[in-house]
Design a protein around this motif. Structure first.
Motif, PDB file in Angstrom:
ATOM      1  N   LEU A  20     -55.585 -61.748-101.470  1.00 38.52           N
ATOM      2  CA  LEU A  20     -57.230 -61.751-102.074  1.00 38.52           C
ATOM      3  C   LEU A  20     -57.784 -61.375-100.792  1.00 38.52           C
ATOM      4  N   ALA A  21     -57.436 -61.117 -99.571  1.00 41.88           N
ATOM      5  CA  ALA A  21     -58.476 -60.547 -98.384  1.00 41.88           C
ATOM      6  C   ALA A  21     -58.574 -59.199 -98.740  1.00 41.88           C
ATOM      7  N   ASP A  27     -61.825 -56.864 -93.411  1.00 39.86           N
ATOM      8  CA  ASP A  27     -61.370 -56.341 -92.555  1.00 39.86           C
ATOM      9  C   ASP A  27     -59.937 -56.970 -91.947  1.00 39.86           C
ATOM     10  N   LEU A  28     -59.797 -58.069 -92.282  1.00 37.88           N
ATOM     11  CA  LEU A  28     -58.553 -58.834 -91.972  1.00 37.88           C
ATOM     12  C   LEU A  28     -57.327 -57.733 -91.713  1.00 37.88           C
ATOM     13  N   SER A  29     -56.527 -57.944 -90.730  1.00 38.57           N
ATOM     14  CA  SER A  29     -55.323 -57.125 -90.423  1.00 38.57           C
ATOM     15  C   SER A  29     -54.472 -57.609 -89.377  1.00 38.57           C
ATOM     16  N   GLY A 213     -48.886 -59.090 -97.830  1.00 41.13           N
ATOM     17  CA  GLY A 213     -49.933 -58.909 -98.814  1.00 41.13           C
ATOM     18  C   GLY A 213     -51.140 -58.178 -98.698  1.00 41.13           C
ATOM     19  N   LEU A 214     -51.547 -57.991 -97.604  1.00 39.90           N
ATOM     20  CA  LEU A 214     -52.557 -57.119 -97.272  1.00 39.90           C
ATOM     21  C   LEU A 214     -52.185 -55.774 -97.580  1.00 39.90           C
ATOM     22  N   ILE A 215     -50.895 -55.403 -96.999  1.00 34.60           N
ATOM     23  CA  ILE A 215     -50.573 -53.947 -97.472  1.00 34.60           C
ATOM     24  C   ILE A 215     -50.455 -53.569 -98.921  1.00 34.60           C
TER      25      ILE A 215
END
Length: 319
Positions: A20-21, A27-29, A213-215
């Protein structure tokens, strides 16, 4: 109900948070050094715990049967993927072979996640499945290369480098090495370090899956090579391969937890070891296809739906 509880586990919810981010372009990482450290920790922990479990239970005919079944699945599953990729997705031979190699090899993170979910559901898989998982990484690469006819074009030096890439892949070395250490030290010597590798395992897995999830979402959002046919196969292949894995587990008479783990290994798709080998052996294959399918389509599908589904089905099929 079990499937719903799995979806509400902290591990899965952190993965959803990452998806979701990234979808919202936050810019969450997770810093790269931390992501690598988490990966090393998870490989060492799962290998150690598997080795300790085998040291307690001892070697058995079932271990040998599961290992042979895993090798056979890894060699054979790319054949089905290749046929579907050629006939349905209309990929050329090179790219079909490259993608097929991913769908016979395994995703270690998927295995770690399903093992954690099964343990919390009271169906912990046998410790020897760590060794089965390590054995399943390589055969699919060989099959994929043969299907694409990429291996025949390599020079002697390139073949040697490819062999080192496959057999000395860092994740395989760490998993097997940690497994052998756990096998050697046994439960009593493992207890002093157990708080590091057992107590903190789920919490660190949450952070790792946040990063995944981000990737995955960013890869899917940025990919231009995926067609609707490829996306469809990214969902169909884990369902078909997982069903084959579950049927194999039933033939072997595995318990529900171990059978579910084998099914998820068959359903998963590599996005670490195989891309490295494909990049060397088939440099003209499109990573926008093979990496996006395995990481951005199949991996999220397995984490969000595949694992809850197999946890629901395994007790019914393997009762």
């Amino acid at each position: 109900m079990a499937a719903f509880e799995t979806l509400l586990s902290p591990v899965i919810l952190f993965f959803v948070l990452g998806v979701l981010a990234a979808a919202a372009r936050s810019d969450l990482s997770v810093p790269e050094p931390l992501a690598k450290s988490l990966s090393l920790y998870l490989m060492a922990a799962i290998g150690l715990k598997g080795g300790v479990q085998v040291s307690q239970a001892g070697f058995s005919p079932q271990l040998l049967q599961a290992a042979l079944a895993g090798l056979t699945l890894s060699f054979a599953l790319p054949l089905l993927a290749f046929a579907l990729l050629r006939a349905f997705a209309r990929l050329d031979r090179l790219n079909a072979g490259a993608v097929a190699a991913h769908y016979g090899s395994v995703s270690i993170v998927t295995f770690v996640t399903v093992s954690d979910a099964l343990t919390r559901s009271g169906m912990a898989p046998a410790g020897y499945m760590v060794a089965v998982m390590a054995l399943m990484e390589t055969p699919a690469i060989i099959t994929g290369l043969l299907l694409a006819r990429g291996a025949g074009t390599l020079s002697g030096g390139q073949r040697g480098k490819l062999l080192r890439e496959v057999l000395l892949n860092g994740s395989v070395v760490l998993l097997l090495g940690a497994f052998l250490i756990g096998l050697a030290i046994g439960k009593q010597r493992f207890e002093p370090i157990a708080p590091v590798f057992v107590t903190g395992f789920t919490g660190l897995l949450c952070l790792f899956l946040l990063d995944m999830g981000l990737i995955a979402m960013r890869r899917l959002r940025d990919s231009r090579a995926l067609t609707w046919r490829l996306i469809a196969l990214g969902v169909v292949l884990p369902l078909v391969n997982g069903s084959i894995g579950l049927a194999t587990a039933a033939l072997l008479g595995l318990d529900p937890g171990t059978g579910a783990a084998l099914a998820m290994l068959a359903a998963s798709a590599s996005y670490i070891a195989v891309p490295a080998a494909v990049r060397l052996a088939m440099p003209d294959a499109d990573p926008g296809i093979y990496l996006s399918m395995s990481l951005a389509v199949t991996f999220p599908f397995n984490i969000l739906l595949g694992i809850p589904l197999v946890i629901q089905l395994a007790p019914l099929v393997l009762a």
